[in-house]
Design an enzyme around this catalytic site. Structure first.
Site, PDB file in Angstrom:
ATOM      1  N   HIS A   1       5.415   6.624   6.447  1.00  0.00           N
ATOM      2  CA  HIS A   1       5.091   6.128   5.110  1.00  0.00           C
ATOM      3  C   HIS A   1       4.648   7.302   4.231  1.00  0.00           C
ATOM      4  O   HIS A   1       4.475   8.412   4.727  1.00  0.00           O
ATOM      5  CB  HIS A   1       3.996   5.055   5.186  1.00  0.00           C
ATOM      6  CG  HIS A   1       2.725   5.597   5.757  1.00  0.00           C
ATOM      7  ND1 HIS A   1       2.416   5.528   7.093  1.00  0.00           N
ATOM      8  CD2 HIS A   1       1.689   6.272   5.184  1.00  0.00           C
ATOM      9  CE1 HIS A   1       1.264   6.116   7.311  1.00  0.00           C
ATOM     10  NE2 HIS A   1       0.792   6.576   6.165  1.00  0.00           N
TER      11      HIS A   1
ATOM     12  N   THR B   1      -6.287   6.983   7.324  1.00  0.00           N
ATOM     13  CA  THR B   1      -6.777   7.215   5.960  1.00  0.00           C
ATOM     14  C   THR B   1      -6.894   5.929   5.152  1.00  0.00           C
ATOM     15  O   THR B   1      -7.097   5.980   3.939  1.00  0.00           O
ATOM     16  CB  THR B   1      -5.869   8.208   5.214  1.00  0.00           C
ATOM     17  OG1 THR B   1      -4.576   7.601   5.044  1.00  0.00           O
ATOM     18  CG2 THR B   1      -5.744   9.526   5.967  1.00  0.00           C
ATOM     19  N   THR B   2      -6.721   4.789   5.807  1.00  0.00           N
ATOM     20  CA  THR B   2      -6.937   3.484   5.158  1.00  0.00           C
ATOM     21  C   THR B   2      -7.810   2.645   6.078  1.00  0.00           C
ATOM     22  O   THR B   2      -7.900   2.927   7.274  1.00  0.00           O
ATOM     23  CB  THR B   2      -5.606   2.719   4.965  1.00  0.00           C
ATOM     24  OG1 THR B   2      -5.083   2.335   6.241  1.00  0.00           O
ATOM     25  CG2 THR B   2      -4.576   3.538   4.220  1.00  0.00           C
TER      26      THR B   2
ATOM     27  N   HIS C   1       2.312   8.936   0.715  1.00  0.00           N
ATOM     28  CA  HIS C   1       1.175   8.890  -0.211  1.00  0.00           C
ATOM     29  C   HIS C   1       1.529   9.738  -1.427  1.00  0.00           C
ATOM     30  O   HIS C   1       2.060  10.838  -1.277  1.00  0.00           O
ATOM     31  CB  HIS C   1      -0.086   9.436   0.460  1.00  0.00           C
ATOM     32  CG  HIS C   1      -0.485   8.667   1.681  1.00  0.00           C
ATOM     33  ND1 HIS C   1      -1.364   7.601   1.634  1.00  0.00           N
ATOM     34  CD2 HIS C   1      -0.106   8.782   2.980  1.00  0.00           C
ATOM     35  CE1 HIS C   1      -1.517   7.106   2.861  1.00  0.00           C
ATOM     36  NE2 HIS C   1      -0.773   7.801   3.703  1.00  0.00           N
TER      37      HIS C   1
ATOM     38  N   HIS D   1       0.813  -1.215   0.000  1.00  0.00           N
ATOM     39  CA  HIS D   1       0.000   0.000   0.000  1.00  0.00           C
ATOM     40  C   HIS D   1       0.849   1.268   0.000  1.00  0.00           C
ATOM     41  O   HIS D   1       0.360   2.354  -0.285  1.00  0.00           O
ATOM     42  CB  HIS D   1      -0.912   0.033   1.232  1.00  0.00           C
ATOM     43  CG  HIS D   1      -1.759  -1.192   1.381  1.00  0.00           C
ATOM     44  ND1 HIS D   1      -2.748  -1.511   0.483  1.00  0.00           N
ATOM     45  CD2 HIS D   1      -1.748  -2.189   2.301  1.00  0.00           C
ATOM     46  CE1 HIS D   1      -3.321  -2.652   0.861  1.00  0.00           C
ATOM     47  NE2 HIS D   1      -2.728  -3.081   1.948  1.00  0.00           N
TER      48      HIS D   1
ATOM     49  N   HIS E   1       3.623  10.704   6.172  1.00  0.00           N
ATOM     50  CA  HIS E   1       2.929  10.535   7.453  1.00  0.00           C
ATOM     51  C   HIS E   1       3.852   9.868   8.458  1.00  0.00           C
ATOM     52  O   HIS E   1       4.360   8.765   8.208  1.00  0.00           O
ATOM     53  CB  HIS E   1       1.674   9.668   7.284  1.00  0.00           C
ATOM     54  CG  HIS E   1       0.577  10.388   6.582  1.00  0.00           C
ATOM     55  ND1 HIS E   1      -0.448   9.742   5.939  1.00  0.00           N
ATOM     56  CD2 HIS E   1       0.339  11.723   6.451  1.00  0.00           C
ATOM     57  CE1 HIS E   1      -1.278  10.650   5.426  1.00  0.00           C
ATOM     58  NE2 HIS E   1      -0.818  11.852   5.719  1.00  0.00           N
TER      59      HIS E   1
HETATM   60  C1  SG4 Z   1      -0.451   3.101   5.262  1.00  0.00           C
HETATM   61  O1  SG4 Z   1      -1.123   2.140   4.469  1.00  0.00           O
HETATM   62  C2  SG4 Z   1       0.475   2.381   6.265  1.00  0.00           C
HETATM   63  O2  SG4 Z   1       1.250   1.446   5.616  1.00  0.00           O
HETATM   64  C3  SG4 Z   1      -0.339   1.708   7.356  1.00  0.00           C
HETATM   65  O3  SG4 Z   1       0.542   1.146   8.327  1.00  0.00           O
HETATM   66  C4  SG4 Z   1      -1.210   2.736   8.029  1.00  0.00           C
HETATM   67  O4  SG4 Z   1      -2.004   2.094   9.018  1.00  0.00           O
HETATM   68  C5  SG4 Z   1      -2.136   3.363   7.007  1.00  0.00           C
HETATM   69  O5  SG4 Z   1      -1.369   3.958   5.980  1.00  0.00           O
HETATM   70  C6  SG4 Z   1      -2.988   4.446   7.633  1.00  0.00           C
HETATM   71  O6  SG4 Z   1      -2.176   5.401   8.256  1.00  0.00           O
HETATM   72  O7  SG4 Z   1      -1.310   7.610   8.661  1.00  0.00           O
HETATM   73  N1  SG4 Z   1      -2.370   7.196   6.431  1.00  0.00           N
HETATM   74  S1  SG4 Z   1      -2.395   6.926   7.988  1.00  0.00           S
HETATM   75  O8  SG4 Z   1      -3.714   7.281   8.489  1.00  0.00           O
HETATM   76  O9  SG4 Z   1      -0.832   2.999  10.729  1.00  0.00           O
HETATM   77  C7  SG4 Z   1      -1.704   2.261  10.318  1.00  0.00           C
HETATM   78  C8  SG4 Z   1       0.580  -0.187   8.469  1.00  0.00           C
HETATM   79  O10 SG4 Z   1      -0.019  -0.928   7.743  1.00  0.00           O
HETATM   80  C9  SG4 Z   1      -2.590   1.496  11.217  1.00  0.00           C
HETATM   81  C10 SG4 Z   1       1.429  -0.667   9.586  1.00  0.00           C
HETATM   82 ZN    ZN Z   2      -0.728   7.807   5.665  1.00  0.00          ZN
END
Ligand code: SG4
Ligand code: ZN
Length: 265
Positions: A93, A203-204, A95, A64, A118
């Site tokens: 991570h 956001t996921t 976007h 992702h 983020h």
């Molecule tokens: C990304 O997909 C990360 O890889 C996820 O981390 C993360 O989920 C998700 O985004 C949502 O995070 O800051 N965009 S966000 O709201 O941190 C989490 C993992 O899959 C739970 C570990």
């Molecule tokens: Zn994010």
């Protein structure tokens, strides 16, 4: 974390709510931040600790996004600002979008930036990330916006150079630059008090409404070529992960604050 979501088609953002009801909630992220509608506020100073020195870090293609975590036990933490307590670094991570005109999740005055970083932190009081995500103040995420330009950003040198090692979903590599974490988490102390903050969600999927968002106002830059490297990794459905941003969600009466301390004139 749910693995069965994507950014297109039948697993795309408009379908997430079928399996993950919280994605249809009232306090979702991202949002469009309209500067004319924000409430200015002077919060205590936002403080970073455990940033100094080097941190061994590795990056993973989780299908992702490109995600960076640390091997070290001494990881960064933040406190102050609108936060009640200390929050510990978990992972960071990115976007991005199909082209340089879009890619950020939060928008400012309806403007998309080319990429958004983020940095995810969990509330130390809850002892672990797993416990923290069960609480409505369990997480805070720092959002950094990047605008594509011609000039490369040296922060991304090692990440871009090592991107070929994580093309496949599930692959990971130790990052050669031991300062990458410090440079991404706290790039510019002079601009660190200039941010928007609001209550929202992941956001996921599962879109948990447990996140205090802190979005720094001042964008940074990345080159077109550096950004293109992010689009080269593969996604869970086997195609290139050309974009991975969720569209903006309704604000629904929430207040977005802007910290006015440290604003450069
Ligand atoms: C990304 O997909 C990360 O890889 C996820 O981390 C993360 O989920 C998700 O985004 C949502 O995070 O800051 N965009 S966000 O709201 O941190 C989490 C993992 O899959 C739970 C570990
Ligand atoms: Zn994010």
């Amino acid at each position: 974390v749910a693995g069965n979501f994507s950014y297109d088609g039948t697993n795309g953002p408009s379908h997430w709510g079928k399996e993950h009801k919280m994605c249809l909630g009232k306090y979702q992220s991202p949002i469009d931040i309209e500067e004319k509608d924000v409430t200015t506020m002077t919060f205590p100073e936002l403080q970073f600790s455990g940033i100094e020195g080097s941190h061994k870090a590795y990056m993973t293609n989780n299908g992702h996004t490109v995600m960076i975590q640390s091997f070290d036990s001494n990881v960064p933490s933040i406190s102050g600002g609108s936060l009640n307590g200390t929050y510990v670094f978990q992972q960071l991570h990115f976007h991005w979008g199909q082209n340089d005109n879009l890619g950020s999740e939060d928008l400012i005055n309806n403007h998309s930036f080319s990429m958004e970083l983020h940095v995810v932190f969990w509330k130390k009081e809850y002892d672990s990330y797993e416990e923290a995500i069960k609480r409505n103040d369990g997480l805070t995420v720092l959002g950094y916006l990047y605008q594509a330009m011609d000039e490369p950003n040296p922060i991304f040198e090692s990440i871009v150079q090592q991107m070929p090692d994580i093309i496949g979903v599930g692959s990971n590599v130790t990052i050669s630059d031991n300062n990458v974490l410090k440079k991404l988490v706290a790039p510019d102390i002079a601009s660190a008090q200039n941010y928007f903050t609001y209550s929202g969600s992941l956001t996921t999927p599962p879109c948990l409404e447990i996140v205090q968002w802190i979005d720094f106002v001042k964008p940074q830059h990345i080159s077109h070529e550096q950004l293109a490297a992010f689009r080269s990794i593969q996604s869970t459905d086997g195609t290139n992960l050309t974009h991975n941003f969720r569209p903006v969600q309704p604000l629904d009466g929430r207040t977005v604050y802007r910290n006015i301390a440290g604003v450069e004139s």
